[in-house]
Design an enzyme around this catalytic site. Structure first.
Site, PDB file in Angstrom:
ATOM      1  N   SER A 193       0.813  -1.225   0.000  1.00  0.00           N
ATOM      2  CA  SER A 193       0.000   0.000   0.000  1.00  0.00           C
ATOM      3  C   SER A 193       0.844   1.272   0.000  1.00  0.00           C
ATOM      4  CB  SER A 193      -0.959   0.012   1.197  1.00  0.00           C
ATOM      5  OG  SER A 193      -1.781  -1.141   1.205  1.00  0.00           O
ATOM      6  N   ARG A 194       2.075   1.159  -0.447  1.00  0.00           N
ATOM      7  CA  ARG A 194       3.000   2.286  -0.500  1.00  0.00           C
ATOM      8  C   ARG A 194       3.327   2.850   0.883  1.00  0.00           C
ATOM      9  NH1 ARG A 194       3.378   0.244  -4.742  1.00  0.00           N
ATOM     10  NH2 ARG A 194       3.700   1.210  -6.774  1.00  0.00           N
TER      11      ARG A 194
END
Length: 215
Positions: A193-194
């Site tokens: 999810s970065r």
């Protein structure tokens, strides 16, 4: 068929291989680097010793290139090159630089910043003597970063210096090592999810302060 440019925005990768936190990371950034470098070598990654070197010239233009780490210890990170090359001239005028390792397969990046100094002649001589003969001749044959008329210039120069020095070419006076003395390290581990892990170490009062940065 879409063009590469049209496809760029759609490229995605989920980073899920590992994590990096304050508990499992080393208090000393050099020890953390040594751990990650060993894992990159053990994983048999292609050229785990390759690093990007960024310098800034007198015209304030930044420049990057790939060099190979040839040693490290408490004093810093070492590589070897032609002192008269663009990077050599940049560092002569502005002795600060940044290094970056990108181990894609492990989803890891290491960034290192600091002051750069030349290694001793003894160190440069010892490393030069350990290089293959062709590489030692090449150090004499290539006027690195200068404009040449064609590849034949290099081939002719190599023949001249090979005949002159035979099996024992000495180290050229314009060739030797640099050492980056770190005052800042950053270790980046890709996460889902970065929400990547970023730990920065910066030198403060002679001690390393470890901080987490937002990705």
């Amino acid at each position: 068929m879409s063009s590469p440019n049209e496809s760029l925005a759609a490229l995605r990768k989920s980073y899920e291989r590992a994590e990096l936190d304050e508990i499992s990371s080393a208090d000393d950034p050099l020890k953390q680097f040594e751990r990650w470098l060993a894992e990159a070598i053990d994983a048999k990654l292609p050229e785990p010793n390759a690093m990007t070197l960024a310098t800034v010239g007198g015209d304030l233009r930044p420049s990057t290139r790939i060099v190979l780490i040839k040693g490290y210890d408490e004093r810093g990170i070492v590589w070897y090159t032609n002192y008269q090359s663009r990077k050599g001239q940049d560092l002569a005028g502005n002795p600060f630089a940044a290094l970056q390792f990108h181990w894609v397969e492990l989803e890891r990046v290491v960034r290192i910043e600091g002051r750069v100094e030349r290694v001793s002649d003894v160190e440069s001589d010892a490393y030069f003597a350990s290089r293959p003969l062709d590489s030692r001749i090449g150090a004499w044959a290539s006027p690195q970063s200068e404009v040449i008329s064609g590849r034949d210039v290099l081939v002719k120069n190599a023949a001249v210096y090979a005949a002159r020095h035979l099996l024992s070419p000495p180290r050229p006076p314009h060739w030797g090592g640099f050492r980056l003395v770190p005052d800042r390290w950053e270790f980046w581990q890709g996460r889902r999810s970065r929400l990547h892990d970023r730990l920065r170490y910066r030198l403060e009062g002679g001690d390393w302060l470890r901080e987490r940065l937002a990705p």
